[in-house]
Design a protein around this motif. Structure first.
Motif, PDB file in Angstrom:
ATOM      1  N   GLN A 220      -1.933  -3.653  -9.293  1.00  0.00           N
ATOM      2  CA  GLN A 220      -1.922  -2.673 -10.064  1.00  0.00           C
ATOM      3  C   GLN A 220      -2.010  -2.865 -11.636  1.00  0.00           C
ATOM      4  OE1 GLN A 220      -1.793   0.627  -9.020  1.00  0.00           O
ATOM      5  NE2 GLN A 220      -2.133   0.956 -11.194  1.00  0.00           N
TER       6      GLN A 220
ATOM      7  N   SER B  76     -12.199  -1.386  -7.101  1.00  0.00           N
ATOM      8  CA  SER B  76     -10.905  -2.272  -6.570  1.00  0.00           C
ATOM      9  C   SER B  76     -11.066  -3.500  -7.167  1.00  0.00           C
ATOM     10  CB  SER B  76     -10.806  -2.350  -4.932  1.00  0.00           C
ATOM     11  OG  SER B  76      -9.861  -3.198  -4.718  1.00  0.00           O
TER      12      SER B  76
ATOM     13  N   GLU C 299      -6.092  -1.161  -0.487  1.00  0.00           N
ATOM     14  CA  GLU C 299      -4.871  -1.002  -0.330  1.00  0.00           C
ATOM     15  C   GLU C 299      -4.223  -2.603  -0.181  1.00  0.00           C
ATOM     16  OE1 GLU C 299      -1.187   0.642   1.919  1.00  0.00           O
ATOM     17  OE2 GLU C 299      -3.156   1.417   2.545  1.00  0.00           O
TER      18      GLU C 299
ATOM     19  N   ARG D  46      -6.110  -3.721   3.293  1.00  0.00           N
ATOM     20  CA  ARG D  46      -6.710  -2.261   4.086  1.00  0.00           C
ATOM     21  C   ARG D  46      -7.667  -1.653   3.281  1.00  0.00           C
ATOM     22  NH1 ARG D  46      -2.012   0.353   4.802  1.00  0.00           N
ATOM     23  NH2 ARG D  46      -1.604  -0.849   6.691  1.00  0.00           N
TER      24      ARG D  46
ATOM     25  N   GLU E  83      -7.984  -3.672   8.689  1.00  0.00           N
ATOM     26  CA  GLU E  83      -6.783  -4.238   7.865  1.00  0.00           C
ATOM     27  C   GLU E  83      -7.049  -5.814   8.344  1.00  0.00           C
ATOM     28  OE1 GLU E  83      -2.169  -4.680   8.648  1.00  0.00           O
ATOM     29  OE2 GLU E  83      -2.751  -2.728   8.333  1.00  0.00           O
TER      30      GLU E  83
END
Length: 534
Positions: free
Chosen positions: A169, A188, A206, A216, A226
């Motif tokens: 993050q 990402s 994720e 994931r 995943e």
């Protein structure tokens, strides 16, 4: 030269490698704690054939490395040449065969795409990595080659990857404000590799378990996957990858081109998030082709390493690269002859210079790479490359090395390839340069009336000279003819230009005394006769 004298001169030298080394010495005045080597890194993207822009980064970084060693009295160092061969192939290069093969493998890691050159290499990246290493080895670089694929696949990057996942993050907070809205939707830091297609995916990811390395994402077929991001099952976005590499390897110095200025800023912020420190470094200007356009690996619009070596020498390439890296340089075949001659002029001066002047001489830095004890300082070349090109130009596009050496016997003592290996190398390159660039452009014009009279006077003067008349004596006579008012030359430059255009077929040329001594007096008289008949 004593080590103390060298160290003192290095502390104040204005040569750019020492200016860079002093930045690093502020961080590590006597080397890293515990005797750990200071790590210099260069990066390479093997999506296209290696070119001189790739080579220059290794050479310039080595200049700084050697300068740092001189500055610190020999603190230990390492140089890593890093290949980002886990990067996905974004487009098919224009200068690579088997375009259909590459098209079918777009977006797969470069190290997992078959070799389009069909040379038996494990992959496209392995082929290009081999080409780079062969040249670096040929030049004699002291380096360690590290491939991204080996680091990812072996798990050596796994600890650093977990650190990226832990700070996913925080990295997003750095990167998202720098992106366009559309790009933010899919961005990402982690790029998973599809288990179905093997492609590097640009999809939202994720983080499921940072310690386990699990992520994931939605695959290309719409299925939710995943899987681990470790062990070569994912790579990182470029700026994140660069920062992770600095962190994982402990890089202390890396230079890069001005097109990566923004990347350097963002990667510097990211490496701090990971717990590392941004390396010291230099932002250099880019090489341009003869049209003033940026050199591109995919376009192949710049000189390749092999092309330079076809027409010049390794040393001349290094010499041309050395000066101010913050200034753009044109890189095309036309710059090679002067680079060769300038290199030898600076090499001849080196042994007689004081230490402070030596440190500003490009050859001091070059010999530090190829000849650490600098035994070659003061060496001379018996014939300039420019003069050699003029000789070969007169002999014609079909001239042979044996012919050239027969003429060199007029000018050089013990004229043979065995006695003069550096000259032998340049004879071969001069023949190639003449064949490809000079011979197609030569056009001997007829002399004007006043030029005809001057050439007749030159012929008459040569007729009185012995075959072994020194070049300087011949040059003096050439000067005297050009000064005579009866021939009407406004300046000596006009007289020399007339000789170049009528005898050699070129707008520029050598010292005529040297050329005549090299080519031979009878042979030069034959050239004059041909011009007069024209």
């Amino acid at each position: 030269m004593t080590e103390t004298a060298l160290n003192e001169a290095a502390r104040v030298s204005k040569a750019w490698p020492f200016e860079e080394a002093r930045k690093l010495a502020k961080r590590y005045p006597a080397g890293k704690p515990g005797g750990e080597p200071v790590l210099f890194e260069t990066g390479y993207g093997p999506s296209g054939l290696p070119h001189i822009g790739t080579f220059q980064e290794v050479l310039r970084t080595t200049f700084v490395r050697r300068a740092y060693e001189a500055l610190t009295g020999g603190a230990p160092t390492r140089l890593v040449a890093f290949s980002d061969d886990m990067d996905g192939l974004r487009k098919v290069p224009d200068n690579v065969p088997n375009a259909a093969l590459l098209e079918a493998n777009l977006h797969k890691p470069l190290s997992r795409i078959p070799d389009p050159f069909e040379k038996g290499h494990e992959s496209f990246a392995h082929h290009n990595n081999t080409m780079l290493r062969e040249f670096l080895d040929r030049f004699g670089f002291d380096y360690e080659f590290v491939a991204s694929s080996d680091m990812y696949n072996s798990g050596k990057f796994d600890d650093a990857l977990r650190q990226v996942l832990r700070h996913n993050q925080a990295i997003l907070d750095i990167m998202l404000p720098t992106l366009r809205e559309e790009r933010r939707q899919t961005y990402s830091p982690i790029l998973p590799i599809s288990p179905a297609t093997g492609r590097v995916l640009q999809v939202p990811v994720e983080v499921v378990d940072a310690e386990a390395g699990t992520v994931r994402f939605t695959d290309e077929d719409g299925s939710v996957v995943e899987q681990s991001a470790l062990g070569g099952m994912a790579k990182l976005q470029w700026k994140v990858d660069w920062a992770m590499r600095w962190y994982a390897l402990g890089v202390d110095y890396e230079m890069y081109g001005k097109d990566l200025t923004d990347s350097g800023v963002q990667s510097g912020r990211i490496v701090k998030v990971l717990g590392g420190t941004k390396p010291e470094g230099l932002i250099y200007e880019l090489f341009l082709d003869e049209k003033g356009e940026k050199i591109s690996k995919s376009k192949g619009n710049g000189l390749t390493i092999e092309e330079w070596l076809t027409y010049g020498s390794e040393d001349s390439l290094g010499f041309y690269i050395f000066p101010n890296p913050k200034s753009a340089k044109s890189l095309h075949a036309g710059v090679i002859p002067r680079a060769v001659d300038d290199y030898w002029q600076f090499r001849e001066r080196l042994a007689e210079q004081d230490i402070d002047k030596q440190l500003g001489n490009p050859v001091w830095h070059l010999l530090g790479v190829t000849d650490p004890e600098r035994k070659g300082a003061g060496d001379t070349l018996p014939v300039t490359y420019g003069l050699l090109l003029n000789l070969v130009g007169v002999l014609g596009a079909e001239a042979s090395a044996d012919q050239v050496w027969s003429y060199l016997g007029n000018y050089v003592e013990d004229a043979s390839p065995d006695k003069h290996p550096a000259l032998a190398r340049l004879v071969e390159t001069a023949l190639a340069y003449n064949r490809d660039f000079v011979a197609p452009t030569l056009a001997k014009r007829a002399p004007t009336a006043n030029e005809t009279a001057a050439l007749k006077a030159l012929d008459a003067a040569l007729a009185t000279m012995a075959p072994d008349t020194p070049a300087e004596d011949i040059q003096t006579e050439v000067y005297e003819i050009g000064k005579r008012e009866e021939f009407g030359f406004e300046s000596l430059r006009d007289w020399f230009k007339a000789q170049y255009e009528t005898l050699l077929g070129s707008a520029q040329g050598p010292r005529m005394g040297s050329f005549i001594a090299l080519y031979g007096i009878p042979e030069t008289r034959a050239l004059i006769a041909e011009a007069l008949a024209r």
